[in-house]
Write an enzyme that holds these catalytic residues in place. Sequence first.
Site, mmCIF file in Angstrom:
data_model
loop_
_atom_site.group_PDB
_atom_site.id
_atom_site.type_symbol
_atom_site.label_atom_id
_atom_site.label_comp_id
_atom_site.label_asym_id
_atom_site.label_seq_id
_atom_site.Cartn_x
_atom_site.Cartn_y
_atom_site.Cartn_z
ATOM 1 N N PHE A 48 37.938 46.991 46.483
ATOM 2 C CA PHE A 48 38.456 48.277 45.984
ATOM 3 C C PHE A 48 39.850 48.549 46.556
ATOM 4 O O PHE A 48 40.102 49.621 47.121
ATOM 5 C CB PHE A 48 37.505 49.455 46.310
ATOM 6 C CG PHE A 48 36.157 49.337 45.662
ATOM 7 C CD1 PHE A 48 35.973 49.771 44.359
ATOM 8 C CD2 PHE A 48 35.080 48.783 46.351
ATOM 9 C CE1 PHE A 48 34.729 49.660 43.753
ATOM 10 C CE2 PHE A 48 33.835 48.661 45.752
ATOM 11 C CZ PHE A 48 33.666 49.102 44.452
ATOM 12 N N HIS A 49 40.719 47.581 46.443
ATOM 13 C CA HIS A 49 42.092 47.776 46.902
ATOM 14 C C HIS A 49 42.993 46.721 46.272
ATOM 15 O O HIS A 49 42.519 45.735 45.691
ATOM 16 C CB HIS A 49 42.175 47.687 48.438
ATOM 17 C CG HIS A 49 41.756 46.368 48.991
ATOM 18 N ND1 HIS A 49 40.515 46.129 49.529
ATOM 19 C CD2 HIS A 49 42.426 45.192 49.065
ATOM 20 C CE1 HIS A 49 40.440 44.882 49.911
ATOM 21 N NE2 HIS A 49 41.575 44.279 49.638
#
Length: 134
Positions: A48-49
């Site tokens: 999630f980045h």
Amino acid sequence: MGHELINFDTKGDDRGSLIALEEYYNAPFDIKRVYYIFGTKLGVRRGFHAHRNLKQIAICVSGSCKFHLDDGNQKQEIILDTPDRGLLIEGLIWREMYDFSPNCVLLVIASEYYDEKDYIRNYDIFKKNINHDS
Ligand code: T46
């Protein structure tokens, strides 16, 4: 899109197999850091980045997992399930990892030391950075 699958040469003999990773041979960057992700619980999704500058190669040296990659325009799913294939990710790519098998060991070699400032952990900010760069 800033990713590529790299097939590694396996040095095999009757004792088994060996793969060597060397900077600027089969890893196209200075290798400053190696880390590995293991013991991932069932159903967990990680990542999630995106990274601002980091280049990385991810290899499932045991088991399997999937990567969801998103360059802001295109989304793609990559399955890593063999130790002789690595996923090179460079540039602004949003990533999530999921479907880790219980025996998964995800080895990652990275071009930079760990730096939280290199992470973009908010999807809206990631999208703004994409639009700003294009
Ligand atoms: C990536 C994907 C594929 C460190 O202290 N040093 C390190 O080198 C790393 C990578 C992490 N950490 C710390 C930071 C967090 O407290 O370890 C903890 C877990 O890291 P994170 O939540 O960032 O892990 P993932 O699985 O979400 O992402 C990792 C990498 O951080 C990232 O660069 O591309 O694997």
